[in-house]
Design an enzyme around this catalytic site. Sequence first.
Site, PDB file in Angstrom:
ATOM      1  N   GLU A 263      19.023  68.612  53.288  1.00 29.48           N
ATOM      2  CA  GLU A 263      20.051  68.735  52.249  1.00 29.48           C
ATOM      3  C   GLU A 263      21.341  69.294  52.831  1.00 29.48           C
ATOM      4  O   GLU A 263      21.301  70.293  53.562  1.00 29.48           O
ATOM      5  CB  GLU A 263      19.535  69.616  51.116  1.00 29.48           C
ATOM      6  N   HIS A 282      19.963  68.297  43.824  1.00 23.73           N
ATOM      7  CA  HIS A 282      19.289  69.591  43.693  1.00 23.73           C
ATOM      8  C   HIS A 282      19.814  70.343  42.456  1.00 23.73           C
ATOM      9  O   HIS A 282      20.288  71.474  42.533  1.00 23.73           O
ATOM     10  CB  HIS A 282      19.482  70.444  44.948  1.00 23.73           C
TER      11      HIS A 282
END
Length: 535
Positions: A263, A282
């Site tokens: 990420e 997220h």
Amino acid sequence: MAPRVLVSDKLSPTAVQIFRDYGVAVDYLPDLGNDKEKLHNVIGHYDGLAIRSATKVTEKLLAAAKNLKVIGRAGIGIDNVDLPAASRRGVIVMNTPFGNSITTAEHAIALLFAVAREIPEANASTKAGKWEKNRFMGVEITGKILGVIGCGNIGAIVASRGIGLKMHVIAYDPFLSEARAQKLGVQKVELDDLLARADFITLHTPLTDKTRNILDAGAFAKMKKGVRIVNCARGGLIVEKDLVAGLQSGHVAGAAIDVFEVEPPAADNPLFALENVICTPHLGAATSEAQENVALQVAEQMADYLLNGAVSNAINMPAITAEEAPRLKPFVKLAEVLGAFVGQSTEEDIREAEILFDGSTAAMNTSALVSAALAGLIRPQMPDVNMVSAPVVVKERGIVVSEIKRDKSGVFDGYIKLTVRTSKRTRSIAGTCFADGKPRFIQIKGINLDAEVGRHMLYITNSDTPGIIGTIGSICGRHGVNIANFALGRSAPGSDAIAMLYLDARIGDSVLEELRAVDGIRHARSLGFEVESDI
């Protein structure tokens, strides 16, 4: 001096103010978490570190954090904290497991609907001027089987919402009891059974060595054709290339992914090219309510620990509430000095440690007391060990620890007894706390006595013969050693006896040698105990 806390990631201003309201000095430097070098240079000045996900707490950073006592993660995941390294260094790691539970669960349910009805693609198509009713043929969720992997706090909320939507919910979680499953209204199953039966699978488990890559090619092969996957937990739970293969083959009908292996993910991530995949950045905990809740919660937890010794939502330390901390504190110190007595008296490798809680102590927070006893036991060899790191050290050394609780069995309302076994001998010591809160030794090697614990003590074993007590006093007096308290005990007249002397100062080696030379004295040892608890 007030404890100092560094906030190295973005946190609510209200949370920063909570630290100040408690009387904690706080530096709010929200961009510091992205600058490893600067963070490394300043971390040694702080007692606490409040973070989100940007700050990476590595072993190298912890080595520089000489004064660090607690790390607070505003959120549930602690992937960015080296937990074993923190534990070895005695740093408590806290998270906020409940502040964003509802938000994350709601996002999972939202994605469940979205992947079932292909809402994002249908939205994009319609806004592009198309009217493709036949293209977006979704499925109902009513009556379908929802498989929940990880039925903790968030997973339980998702399960509840699924039941409310008239789904049949099955759950895989090694820590889920049958009683808890029945209360939730879910069926507890093994992982392979869940994979084979579920129409929808949603993940809500932490990322550990056991759960990493839990959904790989082998797992996808066990699933029924047309399964749909939702992941709002951790990216490393799914092998993305194997998910892509399942989606491309049609075996997996769709997936909704909020978290990724890396990420932020690369722009060319193969998942982004698939129409039957929904991706969000997220967002599980990304509501204004949740962000505020976890920030306030972590500030209160850290401040309460630094000022009052209360431990809540710690990953590597038994919980101690603010209410029980004052009552528990004297017994934490008692457990610690019992361990310190045995640790200072034992040269051989320790194989087993048994801690008995009798009477009122059995109703206390014995996990904290066990940690304190182990800290005292190991500290003579490892001075920097504390209640956090001691259980880790003991486990690494292969010491078997057992705990026994029993109802009141003697004259004391409650006491603690520590028994340690080595390859050569067994040592035991028991103690209690009186109304003044001070720890006292009440039994050593099965011999009863009443000895107040002091910073400097002299422990003597001898035969019960006339004149030894006077000889001990004379030797101490001749060397200018002042005795504050003299406690005696014996197993029977003329048999084994023990003397515990509370001294004003540490006794010298020359005095010990003179005592050991006295006929009838078998053993003489200087002992030291910390009089202030570090809880």
